[in-house]
Design an enzyme around this catalytic site. Structure first.
Site, PDB file in Angstrom:
ATOM      1  N   TYR A   1      26.275  63.494  56.758  1.00  0.00           N
ATOM      2  CA  TYR A   1      26.317  63.921  55.155  1.00  0.00           C
ATOM      3  C   TYR A   1      24.944  64.895  54.597  1.00  0.00           C
ATOM      4  CZ  TYR A   1      30.608  60.642  55.834  1.00  0.00           C
ATOM      5  OH  TYR A   1      31.193  60.301  56.187  1.00  0.00           O
TER       6      TYR A   1
ATOM      7  N   HIS B   1      31.248  57.905  65.046  1.00  0.00           N
ATOM      8  CA  HIS B   1      31.443  59.074  63.580  1.00  0.00           C
ATOM      9  C   HIS B   1      32.392  60.513  64.483  1.00  0.00           C
ATOM     10  CE1 HIS B   1      31.217  61.545  60.312  1.00  0.00           C
ATOM     11  NE2 HIS B   1      31.939  61.443  59.951  1.00  0.00           N
TER      12      HIS B   1
END
Length: 327
Positions: A56, A144
């Site tokens: 992110y 992830h």
């Protein structure tokens, strides 16, 4: 705000969690003061679970979240981050600049994301995240998006997470994905505490009910549900709205509008129903909502406090808009 324990771990999450991708400049830049104010607003609303990832904003989300939380009592909140992408420094001036997008984030391309589900990659990722966060520990570590790296994820990354949990470096471990099949495999074949399932248990997509949620419930594991608005369509169904980050098909737009008509007929905003829907399942510990401003945080908390009449769910089922074994 209610807290729920993840599986058999000692880690707890609040029913509403703060998804920090947006304050990592997802799609558009967020001013530092506004990002900090969003975290402050979440805290004031009783949110005590915060989720981030190296991906992110090339670490920007972790840095901002760590800075905003650093003055809070460490035992009073839960923080999760993710492994599977490591950040390698790039020469200055390469890639997207401040006005471009680096894989969806409006940040300078100071680093390159590199998939790495090796044991060493997991260790490095955790160490790097701790440095960016400026905190002493990570409560939950998720694998992830291991979609295209299944064997390495199961045979190298997962065992390393298990070691880190045993050593007390992390409190709970899991995997986060936009699909249900591999998450179900993690529940069956490993000792994860929690899985983060994005977009697959919503008012528009109940595919997690087929195997994932029954498996989690049977094994005493937990599910955190993300993407409850399916990237926008369930927040504001209109022509041009997005579903899973692309333009929504007309059939799904029509379905969303039909659902909205039912919810508003009971005096309930569609967004409130979308937020509440996953929480009724016994395996769901909480919902993760991405927010980039104090107003968005306060809106989500207010929606969660609304009462949803049982008759609303009954009508959705009667209209064929919810599966019979759902909610």
């Amino acid at each position: 705000m209610r807290r729920n324990r993840l599986g058999s771990s000692a880690v707890e999450v609040t029913e509403l969690s703060f998804g920090a991708a947006a304050i990592g400049n997802l799609f558009t830049a967020v001013e530092p003061a506004r990002a900090a104010a969003a975290v402050d607003a979440a805290w004031d609303e009783g949110v005590r679970y915060f989720d981030t990832a190296p991906h992110y904003g090339l670490g920007l989300s972790e840095r901002r979240l760590g800075e905003a939380l650093r003055g809070r009592p460490r035992d009073s909140y839960t923080l999760s981050t993710k492994v599977g992408r490591v950040l390698d420094p790039l020469p200055a001036g390469s890639g997207a600049g401040p006005d471009g997008l680096s894989e969806g984030f409006a940040v300078p391309a100071t680093h390159r994301r590199r998939w790495d589900f090796s044991a060493d990659g997991v260790r490095r990722s955790i160490e790097d995240s701790l440095e960016r966060l400026g905190l002493d520990r990570i409560d939950i570590a998720y694998l992830h998006d291991p979609d295209d790296h299944a064997e390495t994820a199961f045979h190298e990354a997962y065992p390393e997470l298990e070691k880190l949990r045993a050593q007390g470096v992390v409190g709970a471990i899991g995997a986060g994905m936009n699909q249900t099949a591999m998450l179900t495999r993690f529940l069956r074949d490993t000792d994860v505490d929690v899985v983060l399932c994005a977009g697959r248990y919503t008012l528009l997509d109940q595919s997690a009910l087929t195997e994932l949620l029954p498996e989690a419930a049977a094994r005493g594991r937990s599910v955190v549900v993300g993407g409850v608005f399916n990237s926008g369509l369930l927040a504001d169904p209109r022509p041009g709205a997005t579903y899973d980050y692309t333009a929504a098909p007309l059939s799904l737009l029509d379905r969303s509008l039909r659902i909205k008509a039912v919810t508003e007929g009971h005096g309930v905003p569609l967004r409130a129903a979308a937020l509440h829907y996953p929480l009724a399942h016994p395996a769901v510990a909480g919902v993760l909502v991405g927010t980039r401003s104090p107003d968005e945080v306060r809106d989500a908390a207010a929606l969660l406090r609304r009462e949803i009449p049982d008759e609303l769910w009954d009508e959705l089922r009667a209209e064929g808009l919810l599966t019979e074994n759902g909610h």
